[in-house]
Design a protein around this motif. Sequence first.
Motif, PDB file in Angstrom:
ATOM      1  N   ALA A  54       0.839  -1.206   0.000  1.00  0.00           N
ATOM      2  CA  ALA A  54       0.000   0.000   0.000  1.00  0.00           C
ATOM      3  C   ALA A  54       0.867   1.246   0.000  1.00  0.00           C
ATOM      4  O   ALA A  54       0.565   2.242  -0.678  1.00  0.00           O
ATOM      5  CB  ALA A  54      -0.921  -0.018   1.211  1.00  0.00           C
ATOM      6  N   ARG A  55       1.948   1.194   0.728  1.00  0.00           N
ATOM      7  CA  ARG A  55       2.876   2.324   0.765  1.00  0.00           C
ATOM      8  C   ARG A  55       3.523   2.528  -0.604  1.00  0.00           C
ATOM      9  O   ARG A  55       3.718   3.660  -1.056  1.00  0.00           O
ATOM     10  CB  ARG A  55       3.944   2.069   1.831  1.00  0.00           C
ATOM     11  CG  ARG A  55       4.815   3.261   2.130  1.00  0.00           C
ATOM     12  CD  ARG A  55       5.895   2.932   3.150  1.00  0.00           C
ATOM     13  NE  ARG A  55       5.328   2.361   4.371  1.00  0.00           N
ATOM     14  CZ  ARG A  55       5.584   1.149   4.826  1.00  0.00           C
ATOM     15  NH1 ARG A  55       6.414   0.352   4.148  1.00  0.00           N
ATOM     16  NH2 ARG A  55       5.044   0.704   5.943  1.00  0.00           N
ATOM     17  N   ALA A 112       2.243   1.481  -3.572  1.00  0.00           N
ATOM     18  CA  ALA A 112       1.255   1.790  -4.612  1.00  0.00           C
ATOM     19  C   ALA A 112       0.750   3.216  -4.521  1.00  0.00           C
ATOM     20  O   ALA A 112       0.438   3.843  -5.543  1.00  0.00           O
ATOM     21  CB  ALA A 112       0.089   0.811  -4.503  1.00  0.00           C
ATOM     22  N   SER A 113       0.630   3.736  -3.324  1.00  0.00           N
ATOM     23  CA  SER A 113       0.091   5.079  -3.105  1.00  0.00           C
ATOM     24  C   SER A 113      -1.280   5.170  -3.763  1.00  0.00           C
ATOM     25  O   SER A 113      -2.183   4.425  -3.406  1.00  0.00           O
ATOM     26  CB  SER A 113       1.068   6.126  -3.656  1.00  0.00           C
ATOM     27  OG  SER A 113       0.621   7.417  -3.350  1.00  0.00           O
ATOM     28  N   ASN A 114      -1.462   6.016  -4.752  1.00  0.00           N
ATOM     29  CA  ASN A 114      -2.767   6.173  -5.399  1.00  0.00           C
ATOM     30  C   ASN A 114      -2.825   5.496  -6.771  1.00  0.00           C
ATOM     31  O   ASN A 114      -3.769   5.710  -7.532  1.00  0.00           O
ATOM     32  CB  ASN A 114      -3.103   7.668  -5.559  1.00  0.00           C
ATOM     33  CG  ASN A 114      -3.275   8.350  -4.214  1.00  0.00           C
ATOM     34  OD1 ASN A 114      -3.829   7.758  -3.278  1.00  0.00           O
ATOM     35  ND2 ASN A 114      -2.815   9.590  -4.109  1.00  0.00           N
ATOM     36  N   GLU A 115      -1.814   4.686  -7.097  1.00  0.00           N
ATOM     37  CA  GLU A 115      -1.795   4.019  -8.394  1.00  0.00           C
ATOM     38  C   GLU A 115      -2.731   2.816  -8.417  1.00  0.00           C
ATOM     39  O   GLU A 115      -3.088   2.255  -7.372  1.00  0.00           O
ATOM     40  CB  GLU A 115      -0.364   3.551  -8.722  1.00  0.00           C
ATOM     41  CG  GLU A 115       0.627   4.668  -8.950  1.00  0.00           C
ATOM     42  CD  GLU A 115       2.009   4.127  -9.311  1.00  0.00           C
ATOM     43  OE1 GLU A 115       2.175   2.890  -9.282  1.00  0.00           O
ATOM     44  OE2 GLU A 115       2.903   4.923  -9.590  1.00  0.00           O
ATOM     45  N   LYS A 116      -3.096   2.402  -9.625  1.00  0.00           N
ATOM     46  CA  LYS A 116      -3.900   1.202  -9.776  1.00  0.00           C
ATOM     47  C   LYS A 116      -3.034  -0.026  -9.472  1.00  0.00           C
ATOM     48  O   LYS A 116      -1.823  -0.019  -9.667  1.00  0.00           O
ATOM     49  CB  LYS A 116      -4.437   1.091 -11.207  1.00  0.00           C
ATOM     50  CG  LYS A 116      -5.444   2.162 -11.589  1.00  0.00           C
ATOM     51  CD  LYS A 116      -5.922   1.953 -13.014  1.00  0.00           C
ATOM     52  CE  LYS A 116      -6.946   3.000 -13.421  1.00  0.00           C
ATOM     53  NZ  LYS A 116      -7.395   2.812 -14.829  1.00  0.00           N
ATOM     54  N   THR A 124       0.943  -0.745 -10.596  1.00  0.00           N
ATOM     55  CA  THR A 124       1.987  -0.902  -9.578  1.00  0.00           C
ATOM     56  C   THR A 124       2.705  -2.238  -9.739  1.00  0.00           C
ATOM     57  O   THR A 124       3.935  -2.312  -9.586  1.00  0.00           O
ATOM     58  CB  THR A 124       1.383  -0.808  -8.170  1.00  0.00           C
ATOM     59  OG1 THR A 124       0.662   0.422  -8.041  1.00  0.00           O
ATOM     60  CG2 THR A 124       2.474  -0.858  -7.109  1.00  0.00           C
TER      61      THR A 124
END
Length: 305
Positions: A172-173, A175-179, A183
Amino acid sequence: MTQVTHSTFKAARRSWGVIPLLALLMFFAKTTLALAATNNTKPVVINDATSGAGTPVSTPVPADIARIRQRGELIVSMLSTDTPPFFFEKEGRLVGLEVDLARAIARELKVDIRFNREANSFNEVIDMVAQRRADLGISKLSRTLPRAQIVYFSQPYLTLNHALVLNRVAFARLASNEKLEDTVRQFKGTLGVIAKSSFTEFAKKHFPMAKVIEYPNWNAVLDAVNNGEVTGAYRDEFEIKRLLKNNPTAVLTLRTVTLKDLEDTLSIAIGVTDPTLLAFVNQVLSQQPDKLDIHKVLNALKEKP
C-alpha cells in the motif's frame, strides 16, 4: 588324321568351361560352411509382432538407451528438500507426483530407478544432468533460457501461472494512489526469491525495476514478506495457493496476485548427448492418461497426510 568338326569343338569348349566353374562353386561352399562352424556369435532374434516368427535381425540400440540398460537403473536427480506433493519422504519411502512420473519412465525402460538427492538447489539438479551424473532431472524444474543452453528439456508436464504474495502494508505504501495493475507491472519495490532458482531469472526479466533479494529457501522468503523486510515474494501460483490453504488467516496481512500472462512450464531435464532418451521421455509424457494441472496438484496436496 582325326577330324575335328565345328560341333565337336563347341562341345569340348563347353565342357572345359564347366569344370572350373564347378570347382569354384565348391570352394566357396566349403569356405562358407567352415566360417559358420567356427563363428560363435549368434544373431539377435527379434520376434515379429504380427506372425511371431523369429527373424535373425541385428538391431543396434542407441548409445544413451544402451548406457541405462547396461547399468540396469535410471538415475534421477531430485532436490534434497522435500516439496510435497511433488516429492517427499513418507514412512521412509520417497513418494509424490514427480516420483510416480520418474518410476513410470524407468518402468517403460524396464530398469530399476535410483534417486540422487545430493542437489541443494534447483540449479544444482540441472548441473548434475549437464555433468552426466544423472540421466534425468525431475524436481519441479522450470524451463529457462540459461538452463536450456546446457541441458535438453522435455515437453511440459505441468503449466502454472506466475504469482506474487505481497505484504499489504508495504505494498500500500508502494502503490500510493496508483492502480494495482500499474503498480505490479512497474514494480519498484523489493522482491524476495529463492536463490539459484528459475524465479531469480524471471524476476530480473519481468520486474527489471525491482530490487531482487535472494534467500536460501521458500520459508525464509515468506518470513521476509511477513516481517516487511521485502514488499513481496515471487513464485508460481501453486506455492502461493498452498500458502493460503495452510494458513487461511494470512489474507489479513498478505495479498496475492496471479499473473495470467506469465507461465511456468515444468519439464524434465535431459543431457544434451541423449537425444533418443529425450524422444523416449516425450513419448512417455504424451501417453500419460492423467495429465497434471493446478487443481490435481492442489488435490494431491490435500490428500497428503
